[in-house]
Design a protein around this motif. Sequence first.
Motif, PDB file in Angstrom:
ATOM      1  N   HIS A   7    -101.477 -14.123 -39.009  1.00 30.12           N
ATOM      2  CA  HIS A   7    -101.060 -15.465 -38.603  1.00 30.12           C
ATOM      3  C   HIS A   7    -102.102 -16.458 -39.105  1.00 30.12           C
ATOM      4  N   VAL A   8    -101.630 -17.518 -39.750  1.00 32.03           N
ATOM      5  CA  VAL A   8    -102.515 -18.534 -40.312  1.00 32.03           C
ATOM      6  C   VAL A   8    -102.185 -19.865 -39.656  1.00 32.03           C
ATOM      7  N   SER A   9    -103.205 -20.534 -39.144  1.00 33.58           N
ATOM      8  CA  SER A   9    -102.990 -21.844 -38.530  1.00 33.58           C
ATOM      9  C   SER A   9    -103.806 -22.899 -39.263  1.00 33.58           C
ATOM     10  N   GLY A  10    -103.384 -24.135 -39.097  1.00 32.14           N
ATOM     11  CA  GLY A  10    -103.993 -25.274 -39.770  1.00 32.14           C
ATOM     12  C   GLY A  10    -102.888 -26.117 -40.368  1.00 32.14           C
ATOM     13  N   LYS A  11    -103.168 -26.771 -41.461  1.00 35.42           N
ATOM     14  CA  LYS A  11    -102.137 -27.525 -42.183  1.00 35.42           C
ATOM     15  C   LYS A  11    -101.577 -26.589 -43.253  1.00 35.42           C
ATOM     16  N   VAL A  12    -100.597 -25.770 -42.835  1.00 36.00           N
ATOM     17  CA  VAL A  12    -100.094 -24.717 -43.717  1.00 36.00           C
ATOM     18  C   VAL A  12     -98.577 -24.776 -43.924  1.00 36.00           C
ATOM     19  N   GLN A  13     -97.931 -25.787 -43.357  1.00 30.86           N
ATOM     20  CA  GLN A  13     -96.500 -25.961 -43.602  1.00 30.86           C
ATOM     21  C   GLN A  13     -96.269 -27.270 -44.343  1.00 30.86           C
ATOM     22  N   GLY A  14     -95.351 -27.239 -45.307  1.00 31.45           N
ATOM     23  CA  GLY A  14     -95.031 -28.432 -46.080  1.00 31.45           C
ATOM     24  C   GLY A  14     -96.038 -28.735 -47.180  1.00 31.45           C
ATOM     25  N   VAL A  15     -96.888 -27.769 -47.518  1.00 30.26           N
ATOM     26  CA  VAL A  15     -97.922 -27.989 -48.530  1.00 30.26           C
ATOM     27  C   VAL A  15     -97.904 -26.929 -49.638  1.00 30.26           C
ATOM     28  N   GLY A  16     -96.864 -26.094 -49.684  1.00 29.09           N
ATOM     29  CA  GLY A  16     -96.762 -25.046 -50.706  1.00 29.09           C
ATOM     30  C   GLY A  16     -97.554 -23.796 -50.376  1.00 29.09           C
ATOM     31  N   TYR A  17     -97.909 -23.629 -49.112  1.00 32.21           N
ATOM     32  CA  TYR A  17     -98.733 -22.480 -48.738  1.00 32.21           C
ATOM     33  C   TYR A  17     -98.007 -21.154 -48.938  1.00 32.21           C
ATOM     34  N   ARG A  18     -96.745 -21.087 -48.574  1.00 33.75           N
ATOM     35  CA  ARG A  18     -96.013 -19.810 -48.732  1.00 33.75           C
ATOM     36  C   ARG A  18     -95.907 -19.411 -50.198  1.00 33.75           C
ATOM     37  N   VAL A  57    -106.408 -11.276 -47.933  1.00 35.59           N
ATOM     38  CA  VAL A  57    -106.697 -12.088 -46.744  1.00 35.59           C
ATOM     39  C   VAL A  57    -107.756 -13.127 -47.074  1.00 35.59           C
ATOM     40  N   ASP A  58    -108.755 -12.751 -47.837  1.00 36.95           N
ATOM     41  CA  ASP A  58    -109.798 -13.693 -48.229  1.00 36.95           C
ATOM     42  C   ASP A  58    -109.215 -14.839 -49.062  1.00 36.95           C
ATOM     43  N   LEU A  59    -108.326 -14.529 -49.989  1.00 35.50           N
ATOM     44  CA  LEU A  59    -107.687 -15.564 -50.797  1.00 35.50           C
ATOM     45  C   LEU A  59    -106.830 -16.495 -49.944  1.00 35.50           C
ATOM     46  N   CYS A  60    -106.201 -15.954 -48.911  1.00 36.04           N
ATOM     47  CA  CYS A  60    -105.352 -16.757 -48.024  1.00 36.04           C
ATOM     48  C   CYS A  60    -106.161 -17.768 -47.207  1.00 36.04           C
ATOM     49  N   ARG A  61    -107.458 -17.576 -47.110  1.00 36.28           N
ATOM     50  CA  ARG A  61    -108.307 -18.533 -46.404  1.00 36.28           C
ATOM     51  C   ARG A  61    -108.410 -19.853 -47.157  1.00 36.28           C
ATOM     52  N   GLY A  62    -108.151 -19.822 -48.452  1.00 40.64           N
ATOM     53  CA  GLY A  62    -108.242 -21.027 -49.265  1.00 40.64           C
ATOM     54  C   GLY A  62    -106.959 -21.834 -49.256  1.00 40.64           C
ATOM     55  N   GLY A  63    -105.906 -21.265 -49.773  1.00 41.07           N
ATOM     56  CA  GLY A  63    -104.629 -21.958 -49.841  1.00 41.07           C
ATOM     57  C   GLY A  63    -104.576 -22.947 -50.986  1.00 41.07           C
ATOM     58  N   PRO A  64    -103.417 -23.589 -51.157  1.00 43.15           N
ATOM     59  CA  PRO A  64    -103.270 -24.595 -52.210  1.00 43.15           C
ATOM     60  C   PRO A  64    -104.030 -25.876 -51.853  1.00 43.15           C
ATOM     61  N   MET A  65    -104.102 -26.800 -52.784  1.00 41.52           N
ATOM     62  CA  MET A  65    -104.922 -27.999 -52.648  1.00 41.52           C
ATOM     63  C   MET A  65    -104.650 -28.805 -51.374  1.00 41.52           C
ATOM     64  N   ILE A  72    -107.416 -17.624 -39.302  1.00 40.64           N
ATOM     65  CA  ILE A  72    -106.574 -16.487 -39.697  1.00 40.64           C
ATOM     66  C   ILE A  72    -106.810 -15.371 -38.700  1.00 40.64           C
ATOM     67  N   GLU A  73    -105.712 -14.860 -38.176  1.00 39.04           N
ATOM     68  CA  GLU A  73    -105.759 -13.720 -37.261  1.00 39.04           C
ATOM     69  C   GLU A  73    -104.976 -12.585 -37.914  1.00 39.04           C
ATOM     70  N   ALA A  74    -105.633 -11.448 -38.125  1.00 36.33           N
ATOM     71  CA  ALA A  74    -104.987 -10.296 -38.758  1.00 36.33           C
ATOM     72  C   ALA A  74    -105.184  -9.079 -37.879  1.00 36.33           C
ATOM     73  N   TYR A  75    -104.097  -8.332 -37.694  1.00 37.10           N
ATOM     74  CA  TYR A  75    -104.199  -7.121 -36.883  1.00 37.10           C
ATOM     75  C   TYR A  75    -103.246  -6.063 -37.431  1.00 37.10           C
TER      76      TYR A  75
END
Length: 91
Positions: A7-18, A57-65, A72-75
């Motif tokens: 699960h990733v939280s922050g500004k991650v919707q509407g920014v091309g994160y997926r 997971v490490d790459l997902c910490r960055g995200g797009p611009m 990030i919570e991973a289990y």
Amino acid sequence: MTTQRIHVSGKVQGVGYRDFVVRQARTCGITGWVRNTRDGRVEMLASGDDEALARFVDLCRGGPMLARVDHIEAYPDDERPAKGFTKRFTA
């Protein structure tokens, strides 16, 4: 082969994160899926060898611009994804 629910939280919707996540997963050889959640987070199911999964997971910490990843919570998870890595509809 290890599988994690992430699960990733922050500004991650509407920014091309997926789309970013799909590209990173394919680069790392990860299978699974990614989707937005109604609470504003992004959820993923990711499966791969331990080293590739840690890199992913490490790459997902960055995200797009335009994204901002706050947490990030991973289990571990028992679900086994199909081949490839896809975007799913919001859950």
